[in-house]
Motif scaffolding. Structure first.
Motif, PDB file in Angstrom:
ATOM      1  N   TYR A 298     -13.286   8.796  -8.114  1.00 54.95           N
ATOM      2  CA  TYR A 298     -11.942   8.879  -8.684  1.00 54.95           C
ATOM      3  C   TYR A 298     -11.010   9.697  -7.787  1.00 54.95           C
ATOM      4  CZ  TYR A 298      -8.130   9.536 -11.985  1.00 54.95           C
ATOM      5  OH  TYR A 298      -6.897   9.542 -12.584  1.00 54.95           O
ATOM      6  N   ILE A 299     -11.515  10.820  -7.267  1.00 54.47           N
ATOM      7  CA  ILE A 299     -10.679  11.658  -6.406  1.00 54.47           C
ATOM      8  C   ILE A 299     -10.186  10.870  -5.196  1.00 54.47           C
ATOM      9  CG2 ILE A 299     -10.691  13.698  -4.920  1.00 54.47           C
ATOM     10  CD1 ILE A 299     -12.663  14.969  -6.884  1.00 54.47           C
ATOM     11  N   GLY A 300     -11.032   9.992  -4.672  1.00 59.40           N
ATOM     12  CA  GLY A 300     -10.632   9.183  -3.531  1.00 59.40           C
ATOM     13  C   GLY A 300      -9.502   8.204  -3.835  1.00 59.40           C
ATOM     14  N   LEU A 301      -9.303   7.891  -5.106  1.00 61.36           N
ATOM     15  CA  LEU A 301      -8.230   6.973  -5.499  1.00 61.36           C
ATOM     16  C   LEU A 301      -6.919   7.684  -5.800  1.00 61.36           C
ATOM     17  CD1 LEU A 301     -10.212   4.659  -7.976  1.00 61.36           C
ATOM     18  CD2 LEU A 301      -9.652   4.183  -5.583  1.00 61.36           C
ATOM     19  N   MET A 302      -6.945   8.988  -5.972  1.00 62.26           N
ATOM     20  CA  MET A 302      -5.756   9.720  -6.409  1.00 62.26           C
ATOM     21  C   MET A 302      -4.625   9.599  -5.396  1.00 62.26           C
ATOM     22  SD  MET A 302      -7.401  13.156  -8.166  1.00 62.26           S
ATOM     23  CE  MET A 302      -5.787  13.721  -8.693  1.00 62.26           C
ATOM     24  N   GLY A 303      -3.437   9.392  -5.931  1.00 64.43           N
ATOM     25  CA  GLY A 303      -2.262   9.229  -5.096  1.00 64.43           C
ATOM     26  C   GLY A 303      -2.033   7.818  -4.608  1.00 64.43           C
ATOM     27  N   GLY A 304      -2.820   6.857  -5.094  1.00 68.32           N
ATOM     28  CA  GLY A 304      -2.691   5.475  -4.631  1.00 68.32           C
ATOM     29  C   GLY A 304      -2.372   4.501  -5.739  1.00 68.32           C
ATOM     30  N   ARG A 305      -1.988   3.284  -5.335  1.00 61.23           N
ATOM     31  CA  ARG A 305      -1.693   2.184  -6.252  1.00 61.23           C
ATOM     32  C   ARG A 305      -2.534   0.991  -5.819  1.00 61.23           C
ATOM     33  NH1 ARG A 305       2.897   0.034  -5.983  1.00 61.23           N
ATOM     34  NH2 ARG A 305       3.519  -0.121  -8.175  1.00 61.23           N
ATOM     35  N   TYR A 306      -3.105   0.278  -6.802  1.00 62.18           N
ATOM     36  CA  TYR A 306      -4.092  -0.739  -6.487  1.00 62.18           C
ATOM     37  C   TYR A 306      -3.892  -1.971  -7.365  1.00 62.18           C
ATOM     38  CZ  TYR A 306      -6.132   3.563  -4.690  1.00 62.18           C
ATOM     39  OH  TYR A 306      -6.320   4.754  -4.057  1.00 62.18           O
ATOM     40  N   ARG A 307      -4.293  -3.109  -6.822  1.00 63.23           N
ATOM     41  CA  ARG A 307      -4.324  -4.344  -7.604  1.00 63.23           C
ATOM     42  C   ARG A 307      -5.767  -4.819  -7.700  1.00 63.23           C
ATOM     43  NH1 ARG A 307      -5.090  -8.781  -4.337  1.00 63.23           N
ATOM     44  NH2 ARG A 307      -4.635  -8.508  -2.109  1.00 63.23           N
ATOM     45  N   PHE A 308      -6.046  -5.569  -8.763  1.00 69.30           N
ATOM     46  CA  PHE A 308      -7.402  -6.087  -8.967  1.00 69.30           C
ATOM     47  C   PHE A 308      -7.556  -7.405  -8.206  1.00 69.30           C
ATOM     48  CE2 PHE A 308      -7.170  -4.010 -13.414  1.00 69.30           C
ATOM     49  CZ  PHE A 308      -7.402  -2.763 -12.844  1.00 69.30           C
ATOM     50  N   ASP A 309      -8.642  -7.508  -7.499  1.00 66.89           N
ATOM     51  CA  ASP A 309      -8.941  -8.720  -6.740  1.00 66.89           C
ATOM     52  C   ASP A 309     -10.339  -9.183  -7.143  1.00 66.89           C
ATOM     53  OD1 ASP A 309      -9.041 -10.801  -5.007  1.00 66.89           O
ATOM     54  OD2 ASP A 309      -9.088  -9.590  -3.173  1.00 66.89           O
ATOM     55  N   ASP A 310     -10.399 -10.342  -7.816  1.00 64.78           N
ATOM     56  CA  ASP A 310     -11.686 -10.895  -8.258  1.00 64.78           C
ATOM     57  C   ASP A 310     -12.420 -11.517  -7.067  1.00 64.78           C
ATOM     58  OD1 ASP A 310     -11.459 -10.210 -10.961  1.00 64.78           O
ATOM     59  OD2 ASP A 310     -10.159 -11.933 -11.341  1.00 64.78           O
ATOM     60  N   THR A 311     -13.645 -11.083  -6.856  1.00 63.51           N
ATOM     61  CA  THR A 311     -14.483 -11.605  -5.779  1.00 63.51           C
ATOM     62  C   THR A 311     -15.835 -12.002  -6.367  1.00 63.51           C
ATOM     63  OG1 THR A 311     -15.506  -9.488  -5.200  1.00 63.51           O
ATOM     64  CG2 THR A 311     -13.345  -9.970  -4.218  1.00 63.51           C
ATOM     65  N   PRO A 312     -16.648 -12.734  -5.622  1.00 61.28           N
ATOM     66  CA  PRO A 312     -17.985 -13.081  -6.135  1.00 61.28           C
ATOM     67  C   PRO A 312     -18.840 -11.870  -6.489  1.00 61.28           C
ATOM     68  CG  PRO A 312     -17.434 -14.431  -4.232  1.00 61.28           C
ATOM     69  CD  PRO A 312     -16.355 -13.413  -4.349  1.00 61.28           C
ATOM     70  N   LYS A 313     -18.577 -10.718  -5.867  1.00 54.57           N
ATOM     71  CA  LYS A 313     -19.351  -9.514  -6.168  1.00 54.57           C
ATOM     72  C   LYS A 313     -18.766  -8.701  -7.316  1.00 54.57           C
ATOM     73  CE  LYS A 313     -21.241  -8.881  -1.517  1.00 54.57           C
ATOM     74  NZ  LYS A 313     -21.406  -7.926  -0.393  1.00 54.57           N
ATOM     75  N   GLY A 314     -17.589  -9.097  -7.786  1.00 55.43           N
ATOM     76  CA  GLY A 314     -16.940  -8.372  -8.868  1.00 55.43           C
ATOM     77  C   GLY A 314     -15.520  -8.000  -8.503  1.00 55.43           C
ATOM     78  N   VAL A 315     -14.894  -7.161  -9.338  1.00 52.60           N
ATOM     79  CA  VAL A 315     -13.504  -6.759  -9.129  1.00 52.60           C
ATOM     80  C   VAL A 315     -13.440  -5.723  -8.014  1.00 52.60           C
ATOM     81  CG1 VAL A 315     -11.471  -5.705 -10.184  1.00 52.60           C
ATOM     82  CG2 VAL A 315     -12.941  -7.214 -11.536  1.00 52.60           C
ATOM     83  N   VAL A 316     -12.525  -5.956  -7.076  1.00 51.00           N
ATOM     84  CA  VAL A 316     -12.320  -5.047  -5.956  1.00 51.00           C
ATOM     85  C   VAL A 316     -10.910  -4.473  -6.060  1.00 51.00           C
ATOM     86  CG1 VAL A 316     -12.107  -4.884  -3.440  1.00 51.00           C
ATOM     87  CG2 VAL A 316     -13.952  -6.243  -4.459  1.00 51.00           C
ATOM     88  N   LEU A 317     -10.774  -3.187  -5.767  1.00 47.82           N
ATOM     89  CA  LEU A 317      -9.466  -2.532  -5.780  1.00 47.82           C
ATOM     90  C   LEU A 317      -8.835  -2.625  -4.403  1.00 47.82           C
ATOM     91  CD1 LEU A 317     -10.264   0.706  -7.843  1.00 47.82           C
ATOM     92  CD2 LEU A 317      -9.192  -1.402  -8.642  1.00 47.82           C
ATOM     93  N   ARG A 318      -7.650  -3.271  -4.353  1.00 45.14           N
ATOM     94  CA  ARG A 318      -6.931  -3.411  -3.098  1.00 45.14           C
ATOM     95  C   ARG A 318      -5.688  -2.520  -3.127  1.00 45.14           C
ATOM     96  NH1 ARG A 318     -10.697  -6.112  -0.033  1.00 45.14           N
ATOM     97  NH2 ARG A 318     -11.292  -8.118  -0.985  1.00 45.14           N
ATOM     98  N   PRO A 319      -5.499  -1.626  -2.145  1.00 42.56           N
ATOM     99  CA  PRO A 319      -4.283  -0.801  -2.109  1.00 42.56           C
ATOM    100  C   PRO A 319      -3.038  -1.669  -1.946  1.00 42.56           C
ATOM    101  CG  PRO A 319      -5.973   0.075  -0.633  1.00 42.56           C
ATOM    102  CD  PRO A 319      -6.439  -1.288  -1.064  1.00 42.56           C
ATOM    103  N   VAL A 320      -1.958  -1.277  -2.598  1.00 39.47           N
ATOM    104  CA  VAL A 320      -0.696  -2.004  -2.490  1.00 39.47           C
ATOM    105  C   VAL A 320       0.407  -1.033  -2.101  1.00 39.47           C
ATOM    106  CG1 VAL A 320      -1.387  -3.744  -4.174  1.00 39.47           C
ATOM    107  CG2 VAL A 320      -0.184  -1.709  -4.948  1.00 39.47           C
ATOM    108  N   GLU A 321       1.472  -1.562  -1.558  1.00 36.87           N
ATOM    109  CA  GLU A 321       2.616  -0.758  -1.144  1.00 36.87           C
ATOM    110  C   GLU A 321       3.382  -0.261  -2.364  1.00 36.87           C
ATOM    111  OE1 GLU A 321       3.149   0.146   1.900  1.00 36.87           O
ATOM    112  OE2 GLU A 321       1.378  -0.985   2.564  1.00 36.87           O
ATOM    113  N   PRO A 322       4.175   0.807  -2.200  1.00 39.88           N
ATOM    114  CA  PRO A 322       4.907   1.370  -3.337  1.00 39.88           C
ATOM    115  C   PRO A 322       5.839   0.393  -4.037  1.00 39.88           C
ATOM    116  CG  PRO A 322       4.889   2.904  -1.496  1.00 39.88           C
ATOM    117  CD  PRO A 322       4.307   1.616  -0.987  1.00 39.88           C
ATOM    118  N   ASP A 323       6.362  -0.599  -3.305  1.00 40.98           N
ATOM    119  CA  ASP A 323       7.324  -1.522  -3.907  1.00 40.98           C
ATOM    120  C   ASP A 323       6.667  -2.794  -4.462  1.00 40.98           C
ATOM    121  OD1 ASP A 323       6.558  -2.348  -1.409  1.00 40.98           O
ATOM    122  OD2 ASP A 323       8.514  -3.211  -0.884  1.00 40.98           O
TER     123      ASP A 323
END
Length: 413
Positions: A298-323
């Motif tokens: 969780y600490i590694g995610l702090m300060g970031g924004r992410y979108r969910f990306d469905d993959t064969p291995k499961g949901v992956v968190l992809r960083p997105v830009e502020p806008d």
């Protein structure tokens, strides 16, 4: 145990010093009188010599352990004697122009929901400018056992339930602060404003007492939560209300700045933001079975924004830009507090800990670790008391910060 250790007497300090001296002298007397005498009074062979030396080494280490305890105890007594607790008014003044933020991380694995609930409540009721309490659930997200699934569902609902319970007092105190600010910036404080503020403190104390009355008390830990976490805070608020009313009766009033500080204290008390996070829902996060990895994910995610990306291995968190649109946003925080899911925070714990970190002499301090205090039931020595059935990481006693077993607060900047 009291929140603040009682001030030791000169008598206790003196006896502590004498105990250190007596320990050293006793060891010297033993070595000289017992061991050396054996060598003088009799002829010894090699086996006896090695046995004697080995025995001296063992006794020396045992004596050293006792001596280290006495030295540490003496140092603690010296600090207790000179310690001066920071007044609450100084804490309010310190944070008047600061908007420090703190995130309380509570890692949990297979804990009883009621245990987690009390822990989150104790963190949510911290009087701090900005508090975010995150429950890091590390249970398997889709258990097959219906009992386990039901427990997990109850755990997931705790943060939402507390947030909903805080909504009414949070809105009331925010409205009261806005009403006081809208009166203008004149330095004069009307008696009506003092009485209104006293009424808000009395209402907050009554709200906490009502919650305490509804709590189920099954053991000494529940009693501690009711008496110290809820009742102790309610008592503090009631004392402020009484002081304000007494000031009004005598025609006195706090300054406008102090009135604003007292209003903000009530706002901070009920404005905590709560949520939960499960790292095992995401394939892109580590699933190592340990508490440190749960926190680090969780600490590694702090300060970031992410979108969910469905993959064969499961949901992956992809960083997105502020806008860009984000499915998950994890706010950053100036301070972090890690708290075990079976620990309790006492009132104004966070403000005192951060106040300590923000002193100029502690500018280079990054981490503070608090001592452990177990919540033990008072009972006769010969009796056997019932305890809460332990789970995988829950014991029959609870820790109380200064106690987060151990808890730590650290700067993230």
């Amino acid at each position: 145990m009291p929140t603040v250790h009682r001030r030791p007497s000169d008598h206790a300090i003196t006896w502590g010093r004498l105990a250190i001296v007596a320990t050293v002298l006793a060891w010297l007397a033993y070595v000289v009188w017992t061991i050396v005498r054996q060598f003088i009074d009799r002829s010894v062979d090699f086996a006896f010599t090695m046995q004697a030396i080995s025995y001296v080494v063992v006794v020396t280490f045992l004596t050293l352990s006792a001596l280290m305890y006495l030295v540490a105890r003496q140092g603690a007594l010296e600090r207790f004697r000179t310690h001066s607790r920071v007044p609450r008014a100084e804490l309010d003044r310190h944070f008047a122009d600061r908007r420090s933020s703190i995130t309380v991380l509570v890692p949990s694995y297979a804990e009883e929901p009621e245990v987690v609930r009390q822990t989150l409540w104790s963190a949510a009721l911290q009087e701090f400018p900005s508090v975010r309490v995150m429950l890091l659930v590390d249970d398997p997200p889709s258990p097959a056992d219906p009992v386990t699934r039901a427990r997990l569902d109850r755990t997931r609902a705790i943060a939402t339930g507390i947030q909903e319970a805080l909504a009414e007092p949070a809105a009331r105190m925010a409205a009261a602060e806005r009403a006081f600010v809208d009166l203008g910036r004149s330095s004069w404080v009307s008696p009506a404003s003092v009485r209104d503020l006293a009424g808000e403190y009395a209402w907050a104390a009554g709200w906490l007492n009502s919650m305490a009355a509804r709590e189920r008390v099954a053991d000494h830990v529940d009693r501690f939560f009711v008496d110290q976490v809820l009742g102790g805070l309610a008592e503090d608020l009631a004392e402020v209300s009484t002081a304000l009313l007494l000031a009004d009766e005598h025609g006195e009033a706090p300054t406008r700045a102090r009135m604003l500080e007292l209003h903000r204290r009530l706002v901070w008390l009920f404005q905590a933001e709560l949520g939960s996070f499960e790292r095992k829902l995401y394939a892109s996060l580590p699933h190592d079975a340990n508490k440190a990895m749960n926190l680090n994910a969780y600490i590694g995610l702090m300060g970031g924004r992410y979108r969910f990306d469905d993959t064969p291995k499961g949901v992956v968190l992809r960083p997105v830009e502020p806008d860009r649109f984000a499915d998950l946003e994890v706010p950053d925080s100036e301070y972090l507090l890690t708290l075990d899911a079976d620990s309790l925070l006492l009132r104004d714990y966070c403000v005192r800990l951060v106040y300590l970190l923000e002193q100029p002499e502690n500018d280079r301090v990054a981490v503070v670790q608090t001592p452990i205090r177990r919540i033990a039931e008072r009972r006769p020595a010969s009796s056997v008391s019932p305890v809460r059935p332990p789970t995988s990481s829950t014991s029959s006693t609870r820790a109380c910060p200064g106690s987060a077993r151990p808890s730590g607060s650290g700067r993230t900047r």
